[in-house]
Enzyme design. Sequence first.
Site, PDB file in Angstrom:
ATOM      1  N   GLU A 114      78.464  47.892  61.127  1.00  0.00           N
ATOM      2  CA  GLU A 114      77.813  47.245  62.267  1.00  0.00           C
ATOM      3  C   GLU A 114      77.494  48.289  63.331  1.00  0.00           C
ATOM      4  O   GLU A 114      78.363  48.632  64.155  1.00  0.00           O
ATOM      5  CB  GLU A 114      78.726  46.183  62.880  1.00  0.00           C
ATOM      6  CG  GLU A 114      79.112  45.080  61.916  1.00  0.00           C
ATOM      7  CD  GLU A 114      79.448  43.795  62.663  1.00  0.00           C
ATOM      8  OE1 GLU A 114      78.729  42.819  62.502  1.00  0.00           O
ATOM      9  OE2 GLU A 114      80.427  43.813  63.434  1.00  0.00           O
ATOM     10  N   GLY A 138      74.291  42.028  68.917  1.00  0.00           N
ATOM     11  CA  GLY A 138      73.976  41.150  70.045  1.00  0.00           C
ATOM     12  C   GLY A 138      72.812  41.635  70.892  1.00  0.00           C
ATOM     13  O   GLY A 138      72.609  41.138  71.994  1.00  0.00           O
ATOM     14  N   ASN A 164      80.465  35.224  62.601  1.00  0.00           N
ATOM     15  CA  ASN A 164      81.421  35.504  63.676  1.00  0.00           C
ATOM     16  C   ASN A 164      81.015  34.652  64.884  1.00  0.00           C
ATOM     17  O   ASN A 164      80.037  34.958  65.561  1.00  0.00           O
ATOM     18  CB  ASN A 164      81.367  37.003  64.013  1.00  0.00           C
ATOM     19  CG  ASN A 164      82.250  37.362  65.195  1.00  0.00           C
ATOM     20  OD1 ASN A 164      83.042  36.541  65.666  1.00  0.00           O
ATOM     21  ND2 ASN A 164      82.114  38.588  65.677  1.00  0.00           N
ATOM     22  N   GLY A 192      75.217  35.963  66.611  1.00  0.00           N
ATOM     23  CA  GLY A 192      74.420  34.937  67.305  1.00  0.00           C
ATOM     24  C   GLY A 192      73.797  33.902  66.372  1.00  0.00           C
ATOM     25  O   GLY A 192      73.865  32.694  66.640  1.00  0.00           O
ATOM     26  N   SER A 252      72.410  41.831  64.688  1.00  0.00           N
ATOM     27  CA  SER A 252      71.158  41.115  64.969  1.00  0.00           C
ATOM     28  C   SER A 252      70.433  40.624  63.709  1.00  0.00           C
ATOM     29  O   SER A 252      69.200  40.579  63.678  1.00  0.00           O
ATOM     30  CB  SER A 252      70.223  41.974  65.825  1.00  0.00           C
ATOM     31  OG  SER A 252      70.817  42.215  67.089  1.00  0.00           O
ATOM     32  N   LYS A 311      82.529  34.278  67.632  1.00  0.00           N
ATOM     33  CA  LYS A 311      82.977  34.879  68.898  1.00  0.00           C
ATOM     34  C   LYS A 311      83.613  33.808  69.782  1.00  0.00           C
ATOM     35  O   LYS A 311      84.273  32.912  69.283  1.00  0.00           O
ATOM     36  CB  LYS A 311      81.820  35.599  69.593  1.00  0.00           C
ATOM     37  CG  LYS A 311      81.064  36.541  68.636  1.00  0.00           C
ATOM     38  CD  LYS A 311      80.158  37.505  69.311  1.00  0.00           C
ATOM     39  CE  LYS A 311      79.372  38.279  68.270  1.00  0.00           C
ATOM     40  NZ  LYS A 311      78.656  39.403  68.789  1.00  0.00           N
ATOM     41  N   GLU A 361      83.224  44.954  69.566  1.00  0.00           N
ATOM     42  CA  GLU A 361      83.514  44.344  70.882  1.00  0.00           C
ATOM     43  C   GLU A 361      84.993  44.502  71.216  1.00  0.00           C
ATOM     44  O   GLU A 361      85.364  44.660  72.373  1.00  0.00           O
ATOM     45  CB  GLU A 361      83.074  42.869  70.892  1.00  0.00           C
ATOM     46  CG  GLU A 361      81.557  42.757  70.991  1.00  0.00           C
ATOM     47  CD  GLU A 361      80.971  41.426  70.567  1.00  0.00           C
ATOM     48  OE1 GLU A 361      81.738  40.466  70.330  1.00  0.00           O
ATOM     49  OE2 GLU A 361      79.741  41.342  70.455  1.00  0.00           O
ATOM     50  N   HIS A 398      86.399  45.062  65.215  1.00  0.00           N
ATOM     51  CA  HIS A 398      85.045  44.713  65.652  1.00  0.00           C
ATOM     52  C   HIS A 398      84.698  45.556  66.887  1.00  0.00           C
ATOM     53  O   HIS A 398      85.546  45.808  67.729  1.00  0.00           O
ATOM     54  CB  HIS A 398      84.984  43.217  65.989  1.00  0.00           C
ATOM     55  CG  HIS A 398      83.573  42.752  66.215  1.00  0.00           C
ATOM     56  ND1 HIS A 398      82.920  42.950  67.408  1.00  0.00           N
ATOM     57  CD2 HIS A 398      82.695  42.116  65.398  1.00  0.00           C
ATOM     58  CE1 HIS A 398      81.691  42.445  67.315  1.00  0.00           C
ATOM     59  NE2 HIS A 398      81.527  41.946  66.108  1.00  0.00           N
TER      60      HIS A 398
HETATM   61  C1  PEP Z   1      78.721  40.588  65.262  1.00  0.00           C
HETATM   62  O1  PEP Z   1      79.235  40.166  66.279  1.00  0.00           O
HETATM   63  O2  PEP Z   1      79.430  41.010  64.337  1.00  0.00           O
HETATM   64  C2  PEP Z   1      77.256  40.588  65.150  1.00  0.00           C
HETATM   65  C3  PEP Z   1      76.713  41.182  64.131  1.00  0.00           C
HETATM   66  O3  PEP Z   1      76.573  39.948  66.169  1.00  0.00           O
HETATM   67  P1  PEP Z   1      74.973  39.694  66.212  1.00  0.00           P
HETATM   68  O4  PEP Z   1      74.554  39.162  64.872  1.00  0.00           O
HETATM   69  O5  PEP Z   1      74.792  38.693  67.315  1.00  0.00           O
HETATM   70  O6  PEP Z   1      74.332  40.998  66.495  1.00  0.00           O
END
Ligand code: PEP
Length: 254
Positions: free
Chosen positions: A164, A170, A8, A232, A210, A10, A96, A94
Site C-alpha cells: 500500500e 485515501g 478496511n 473508502g 484508492s 477504518k 495510518e 497499516h
Molecule cells: C486502506 O486504508 O488500506 C486503503 C487502501 O484505503 P483507500 O482504498 O481509501 O485508499
Amino acid sequence: MSRILAGNWKMNLGVAEGTALLRAIGDHAVPAGSLTTVVFPPLTILAALARERRIQDPKLGVQNCHAEPKGPFTGEVSPEMAREAGAELALVGHSERRRLFCENDASVQAKMKGVLRAGLKPVLCIGETLAERERRETRDVLSRQLGRALEGIPARAPLWVAYEPVWAIGTGVVATVDEVAEAHGWVLEELGRMGRGSAAGHPPVLYGGSVDPKNASGLAALPEVDGFLVGGASLAAETFLAIGDALVKAEHAI
Ligand code: PEP
C-alpha cells in the site's frame, strides 16, 4: 486460485450499517472458489457481525491489536481477545497506524508475533511514502519493512502481504499498473529470498491504495496482484462488490 477482496472499514459504520453491508456482501453470488472476501470492521461491532454471519463468509478481521495477550494496557485489545470476538485475520502495520499512532518496524514485528501466537492470520501492510518514492527508495523500504516485520517468524507461518503506497491511500491517487507490477515483483522477490515463496507458491500479495470500480480491472489483470485491500470503496456494497467482480473476471481471463 481464489483471489482476495479485503475491505478496511477504518473508523466507520455502526452495528446497523455494518450488518446491512455484511449481509449484502454475503448475499452476492460469485463462482465457487473464485473469491475470498474479508472485512475489517471497527472492533466495537466485530462480535455482532460474527453472530450475524450465516456461514464463514465474509471472513472477519481486526484493523489493529496489541502485541501482548493481556495486561495493564489501558484502551488496548489483545490478539486473543480479537480472536474470541470473531476475528480470523489482523491488519498489522497499516500506514495510518505507522503515521498517526507512532508504530514502527519494531512494534510491527512485536504485533506480528502476537497475532500469530493467537492463531490469527496477519495481513502485513507495507509501502513507501511519496518522498521515499521520489528518492527512488521504494525497493529498499519494502525490503526493510518485510525483513524487520518477519524477523524471528518461521517461514511457514501464515501470512498475507498488502502493498500500500502511502501516497495512494485515501488520496484518490492510484498507483499505475506499471508501478504496481514493479513493486509487487520486488515484494515477491524479497519473499523468495527470505524463503517465503517460490514459483510453486507464495503468500498472497494484495494491492491497496484508492482502488475503485474504475481502476480495479486494469490492476486485477496483473498476475502479481492476488487481490485488493480496499478502504473508502469498501464502505458501500455497490463499489466493493464491483471491485470483487473485476477480480473474478480477471481471474477467469488469466
Ligand atoms: C486502506 O486504508 O488500506 C486503503 C487502501 O484505503 P483507500 O482504498 O481509501 O485508499
